[in-house]
Design a protein around this motif. Structure first.
Motif, mmCIF file in Angstrom:
data_model
loop_
_atom_site.group_PDB
_atom_site.id
_atom_site.type_symbol
_atom_site.label_atom_id
_atom_site.label_comp_id
_atom_site.label_asym_id
_atom_site.label_seq_id
_atom_site.Cartn_x
_atom_site.Cartn_y
_atom_site.Cartn_z
ATOM 1 N N GLY A 21 -3.483 -0.287 -1.919
ATOM 2 C CA GLY A 21 -4.261 0.939 -2.029
ATOM 3 C C GLY A 21 -3.387 2.132 -2.377
ATOM 4 O O GLY A 21 -2.182 2.147 -2.108
ATOM 5 N N GLY A 37 -6.935 -0.349 -4.003
ATOM 6 C CA GLY A 37 -6.310 -1.300 -4.912
ATOM 7 C C GLY A 37 -7.354 -2.209 -5.534
ATOM 8 O O GLY A 37 -8.380 -2.525 -4.927
ATOM 9 N N GLY A 72 -6.464 -1.777 0.525
ATOM 10 C CA GLY A 72 -5.846 -2.627 -0.470
ATOM 11 C C GLY A 72 -6.874 -3.530 -1.128
ATOM 12 O O GLY A 72 -7.957 -3.785 -0.575
ATOM 13 N N GLY A 86 -2.218 -5.143 -0.358
ATOM 14 C CA GLY A 86 -3.096 -6.082 -1.045
ATOM 15 C C GLY A 86 -3.150 -7.435 -0.368
ATOM 16 O O GLY A 86 -2.178 -7.892 0.248
ATOM 17 N N GLY A 119 -0.278 0.954 -9.552
ATOM 18 C CA GLY A 119 -1.053 2.161 -9.756
ATOM 19 C C GLY A 119 -0.145 3.312 -10.164
ATOM 20 O O GLY A 119 1.073 3.263 -9.974
ATOM 21 N N GLY A 137 -4.004 -5.591 -5.500
ATOM 22 C CA GLY A 137 -3.117 -4.435 -5.535
ATOM 23 C C GLY A 137 -3.188 -3.655 -4.238
ATOM 24 O O GLY A 137 -4.172 -3.689 -3.510
ATOM 25 N N GLY A 147 0.817 -1.203 0.000
ATOM 26 C CA GLY A 147 0.000 0.000 0.000
ATOM 27 C C GLY A 147 0.853 1.256 0.000
ATOM 28 O O GLY A 147 1.988 1.271 0.497
ATOM 29 N N ARG A 190 -4.444 -4.538 -9.776
ATOM 30 C CA ARG A 190 -3.689 -3.299 -10.024
ATOM 31 C C ARG A 190 -3.706 -2.425 -8.772
ATOM 32 O O ARG A 190 -4.703 -2.341 -8.070
ATOM 33 N N GLY A 191 -2.590 -1.779 -8.510
ATOM 34 C CA GLY A 191 -2.517 -0.860 -7.380
ATOM 35 C C GLY A 191 -3.390 0.372 -7.590
ATOM 36 O O GLY A 191 -3.652 0.774 -8.731
ATOM 37 N N GLY A 192 -3.853 0.953 -6.488
ATOM 38 C CA GLY A 192 -4.636 2.174 -6.576
ATOM 39 C C GLY A 192 -3.794 3.355 -7.041
ATOM 40 O O GLY A 192 -2.586 3.425 -6.790
ATOM 41 N N GLY A 238 -0.302 2.754 -5.270
ATOM 42 C CA GLY A 238 -0.170 1.410 -4.722
ATOM 43 C C GLY A 238 0.609 0.480 -5.629
ATOM 44 O O GLY A 238 0.632 0.646 -6.853
#
Length: 302
Positions: free
Chosen positions: A204, A210, A187, A160, A260, A202, A81, A226-228, A245
């Motif tokens: 957050g 995420g 996450g 995540g 992200g 992912g 995160g 996928r990350g935020g 993220g």
């Protein structure tokens, strides 16, 4: 002969007090028009030598970003995160607070480090960044499919959760501890089910949670969480993304690039959060470390 009287209106006779401005030192100092910008990439001291007035400046805008969390370094791993993101005066709503009044004194600055990825099952969380009364919490580390099956770590933004063949596991809680406006997001959850290619969620990011890992039945690329996204901020005079993220991972190496914006991507090589942005690291085998945090302070000086 008529006489004429003249009254000269100055600052002391009906024109108000002359504008006075903050004078300060510390960090790397740049200018952006009538503003000075102090950037702290490592822990130091912001010294306010003198305070101005409302006609000039007596408050500062700030951005305080904590260190990002690392991703876990096993298969089905959640991404790290992002570090907590708190800002005033610059950046997207609703992540803006109020400008901060300052006094003539020293303000210790703490820059949080990014989490490492030494543990096989859990990426380490990032560390807090601090300026005055503003503390941003380190990003939560991502979790991997190690048998314990715990959720991602909580933090400024949550790490995540791991994927697993029997059930999904949750991403870590963001905005922990809670502040308003919120400093981050949750996450993403890991994928669960009977599929071969379960993937981690992912981490957050500053702007959004995420993404949940997916459970495809074919090649895993593109299906890990996928990350935020991070937050764009122009406090320095140039817009940059902070606190994105890290991307989650399927069971093994793949060419996925799923961090992200502002965070670490995916495998086959570890994608770390960029230094001094607070980005989360990717979950993978190997995994990415979180990026260190940053504190930036801006005020009018003329």
């Amino acid at each position: 002969m008529a006489s004429f009287g003249y009254q000269i209106l100055g600052f002391g006779a009906g024109g108000g007090a002359p504008p006075e401005f903050i004078s300060a030192s510390g960090g790397c100092v740049t200018t952006d028009g009538d503003f000075k910008v102090h950037t702290f990439n490592s822990s130091a001291t912001f010294t306010v030598c003198s305070v101005g007035n409302e006609g000039g400046s007596n408050t500062v805008n700030y951005m305080v970003v904590a260190g990002g969390g690392a991703g876990a370094k096993v298969g089905n791993a959640g991404g790290g995160g992002a570090g907590g993101y708190r800002a005033a005066g610059h950046g997207p709503s609703p992540l803006q607070g109020s400008a901060l009044p300052v006094c003539a004194q020293d303000y210790p600055i703490t820059i949080g480090g990014g989490g490492s990825n030494q543990s096989p099952s859990t990426g380490a969380s990032g560390s807090n960044s601090v300026f005055s009364s503003i503390t941003s919490a380190g990003g939560g580390g991502g979790r991997g499919d190690d048998g314990g099956m715990q959720p991602g770590n909580a933090g400024g933004s949550g790490g995540g959760g791991p994927g697993h063949q029997t059930q999904p596991f949750c991403g870590g809680a963001g905005n922990t501890p809670p502040v308003s406006p919120p400093q981050g997001n949750n996450g993403g959850n890991g994928a669960g089910g009977a599929g071969t290619f379960n993937s981690g969620g992912g981490g957050g990011g500053a702007l959004c949670a995420g993404m949940v890992g997916k459970n495809p039945t074919s090649a895993p690329c593109g299906h890990s969480g996928r990350g935020g996204s991070g937050a764009p901020n122009d406090i320095t005079g140039s817009a940059t993304f902070y606190a994105g993220g890290g991307g989650g991972s399927p069971p093994g190496p793949s060419p996925c690039m799923n961090g992200g914006v502002g965070g670490g991507g995916g495998t086959p090589s570890p994608k770390c959060g960029t230094a001094n942005t607070g980005g989360g690291g990717s979950g993978a085998s190997p995994a990415g470390a979180g990026g260190s945090g940053v504190v930036i302070i801006r005020y009018k000086f003329q």
